[in-house]
Design a protein around this motif. Structure first.
Motif, mmCIF file in Angstrom:
data_model
loop_
_atom_site.group_PDB
_atom_site.id
_atom_site.type_symbol
_atom_site.label_atom_id
_atom_site.label_comp_id
_atom_site.label_asym_id
_atom_site.label_seq_id
_atom_site.Cartn_x
_atom_site.Cartn_y
_atom_site.Cartn_z
ATOM 1 N N ALA A 65 0.860 -1.238 0.095
ATOM 2 C CA ALA A 65 0.070 -0.091 0.081
ATOM 3 C C ALA A 65 0.940 1.132 -0.040
ATOM 4 O O ALA A 65 2.091 1.310 0.598
ATOM 5 C CB ALA A 65 -0.945 -0.092 1.280
ATOM 6 N N PRO A 66 0.384 2.160 -0.648
ATOM 7 C CA PRO A 66 1.208 3.501 -0.566
ATOM 8 C C PRO A 66 1.522 3.910 0.877
ATOM 9 O O PRO A 66 2.427 4.719 0.991
ATOM 10 C CB PRO A 66 0.124 4.487 -1.434
ATOM 11 C CG PRO A 66 -0.538 3.820 -2.177
ATOM 12 C CD PRO A 66 -0.866 2.362 -1.364
ATOM 13 N N ASN A 67 0.666 3.711 1.661
ATOM 14 C CA ASN A 67 0.888 4.424 2.991
ATOM 15 C C ASN A 67 1.461 3.245 4.072
ATOM 16 O O ASN A 67 1.275 3.274 5.429
ATOM 17 C CB ASN A 67 -0.472 4.616 3.876
ATOM 18 C CG ASN A 67 -1.391 3.378 4.093
ATOM 19 O OD1 ASN A 67 -1.483 2.593 3.191
ATOM 20 N ND2 ASN A 67 -2.516 3.832 4.477
ATOM 21 N N ASP A 68 2.268 2.241 3.227
ATOM 22 C CA ASP A 68 2.906 1.108 4.045
ATOM 23 C C ASP A 68 3.565 1.779 4.997
ATOM 24 O O ASP A 68 4.523 2.453 4.699
ATOM 25 C CB ASP A 68 3.639 0.337 3.172
ATOM 26 C CG ASP A 68 4.360 -0.846 3.697
ATOM 27 O OD1 ASP A 68 4.501 -0.968 4.894
ATOM 28 O OD2 ASP A 68 4.841 -1.632 2.920
ATOM 29 N N GLY A 70 6.830 6.024 1.636
ATOM 30 C CA GLY A 70 5.611 7.039 1.212
ATOM 31 C C GLY A 70 5.146 7.002 -0.261
ATOM 32 O O GLY A 70 5.632 6.155 -0.919
ATOM 33 N N PRO A 71 4.001 7.484 -0.418
ATOM 34 C CA PRO A 71 3.025 7.319 -1.766
ATOM 35 C C PRO A 71 4.087 7.807 -2.843
ATOM 36 O O PRO A 71 3.800 7.352 -4.016
ATOM 37 C CB PRO A 71 2.062 8.438 -1.495
ATOM 38 C CG PRO A 71 1.828 8.480 0.183
ATOM 39 C CD PRO A 71 3.220 8.452 0.650
ATOM 40 N N PRO A 75 6.531 1.236 -4.411
ATOM 41 C CA PRO A 75 5.989 0.432 -3.519
ATOM 42 C C PRO A 75 7.127 -0.557 -2.773
ATOM 43 O O PRO A 75 7.975 -1.219 -3.528
ATOM 44 C CB PRO A 75 4.906 -0.621 -4.049
ATOM 45 C CG PRO A 75 5.312 -0.341 -5.458
ATOM 46 C CD PRO A 75 5.872 0.922 -5.684
ATOM 47 N N ARG A 76 7.126 -0.894 -1.619
ATOM 48 C CA ARG A 76 8.142 -1.811 -0.756
ATOM 49 C C ARG A 76 8.346 -3.071 -1.421
ATOM 50 O O ARG A 76 9.292 -3.391 -1.228
ATOM 51 C CB ARG A 76 7.732 -1.612 0.600
ATOM 52 C CG ARG A 76 8.925 -2.278 1.407
ATOM 53 C CD ARG A 76 8.477 -1.987 3.113
ATOM 54 N NE ARG A 76 7.406 -2.657 3.557
ATOM 55 C CZ ARG A 76 7.259 -3.887 4.054
ATOM 56 N NH1 ARG A 76 8.294 -4.570 3.957
ATOM 57 N NH2 ARG A 76 6.064 -4.342 4.277
ATOM 58 N N GLY A 126 14.602 1.003 -1.154
ATOM 59 C CA GLY A 126 14.319 1.919 0.083
ATOM 60 C C GLY A 126 15.448 2.839 0.356
ATOM 61 O O GLY A 126 16.568 2.438 -0.274
ATOM 62 N N ARG A 127 15.027 4.120 1.023
ATOM 63 C CA ARG A 127 16.251 4.904 1.224
ATOM 64 C C ARG A 127 17.201 4.267 2.348
ATOM 65 O O ARG A 127 16.854 4.107 3.270
ATOM 66 C CB ARG A 127 15.563 6.239 1.810
ATOM 67 C CG ARG A 127 14.946 7.212 0.769
ATOM 68 C CD ARG A 127 14.700 8.525 1.265
ATOM 69 N NE ARG A 127 13.825 8.436 2.456
ATOM 70 C CZ ARG A 127 12.418 8.655 2.012
ATOM 71 N NH1 ARG A 127 12.039 8.661 0.882
ATOM 72 N NH2 ARG A 127 11.588 8.582 3.092
#
Length: 322
Positions: free
Chosen positions: A129-132, A137-138, A142-143, A166-167
């Motif tokens: 989900a975008p709000n994972d 973040g959106p 996606p993760r 991921g950062r």
């Protein structure tokens, strides 16, 4: 198992992209705390926190090479489950065990198209989900992204997955490093053992996917025979009972399943001492398919066998022979 979806004949199937590899196994406990306690106290793994969305909690046993075991447990009667979770629960009848595993592919879209061309039935691609809460973040990718199958090709449930990088914040880097250090010296999830009544059918399906080069094997410790299939530089064992023993008992009581996993450890003697202390009983060593090994007596606790073996377990020169 559903009917075979062979596509091309097994012998003609090309090799899969080298980025497809063993990623993780989903292991259900009687509860999330029960399965976590077995993994930590009895087996000596470090278990890391996960989340508890909609009544299904998860935690992680992460290895230094990125592979892992995902622990799951239902935390409320009205838990919301996706189709894969529901299928697992039907098969497990509320008990512990594993019925599902994932392969990672960094070319997920290409892999899906290729499998469809070979006669399989992959689902659409699902994304985090975008709000994972564990994502970026959106506005970020996606993760994770994955696809499963409308008709499962193997005796146990298979899906393909990939992850966004991921950062690399200092906190994330430090957390990832510390998460992969285990008291028992575990380094990686090096093999997955699939059990069914027809190992040849699973071998054919994997070959049709592109995972060729299977070698006949016998696993006397559990009374099973079948094939060792190389997946990148690791192994999937497709097994069936070979007379009386653990495999026959497991298939009779639970049907097709992920019977076990192999875990490479830095020091096999040290890991054995730790598991012997956890179970308060001596454990016999043996020369397994991946080298010096011992089998932890985890069937009653986990519904899954855990084999520990010496070494990294991924060397391309290590054959999987009987």
């Amino acid at each position: 198992m559903s009917g075979l979806c062979l596509g091309q004949p097994a012998a003609a199937a090309p090799s899969p992209d080298d980025t497809s590899r063993i990623d993780h196994v989903l292991l259900w406990g009687r509860s999330i705390d029960q399965v976590s306690a077995v993994m930590t106290v009895k087996l000596g793994f470090q278990v890391r926190p996960g989340r508890n969305p909609d009544g299904v909690a998860n935690r992680y046993v992460r290895m230094s090479d990125g592979s892992y075991v995902e622990l799951e447990g239902i935390t409320r009667p009205d838990a919301r489950m996706d189709p894969g979770m529901r299928a697992d629960q039907v098969a497990l009848r509320g008990g512990p065990g594993a019925r599902t595993f994932g392969l990672r592919s960094s070319t997920l879209d290409r892999e899906r198209v290729l499998l469809r061309q070979r006669g399989f039935a992959p689902t659409e691609i699902f994304s985090a989900a975008p709000n994972d809460p564990d994502g970026d973040g959106p506005s970020a990718p996606p993760r994770w992204r994955l696809f499963a199958f409308e008709r499962q090709p193997l005796s146990s449930n298979l899906f393909f997955i990939d992850y966004a990088a991921g950062r690399p914040t200092p906190t994330r880097v430090a957390d990832a490093r510390s998460a992969r250090v285990h008291p028992n010296g575990a380094r990686e999830l090096s093999a997955i053992w699939l059990l069914s009544s027809n190992a040849e059918a699973d071998r054919q399906q994997l070959a049709a996917m592109g995972f060729a080069g299977a070698t006949p094997v016998s696993v006397a410790q559990v009374g099973a025979r079948g094939y060792c299939v190389p997946i990148h530089r690791k192994r999937v064992l497709v097994l069936q009972p070979d007379g009386a023993g653990i495999a026959a008992d497991a298939l009779r009581s639970g049907g097709p399943q992920v019977l076990g996993i192999s875990v490479a450890v830095a020091d096999i003697a040290s890991a054995r001492r730790q598991v012997e202390r956890g179970y308060e009983k001596p454990l016999a060593g043996y020369q397994g398919l991946l080298g010096p090994s011992f089998l932890a007596p985890t069937r009653e606790d986990l519904g899954l066998l855990v084999e520990f073996h010496a070494g990294s377990g991924v060397a391309a020169t290590s054959p999987c022979s009987g």
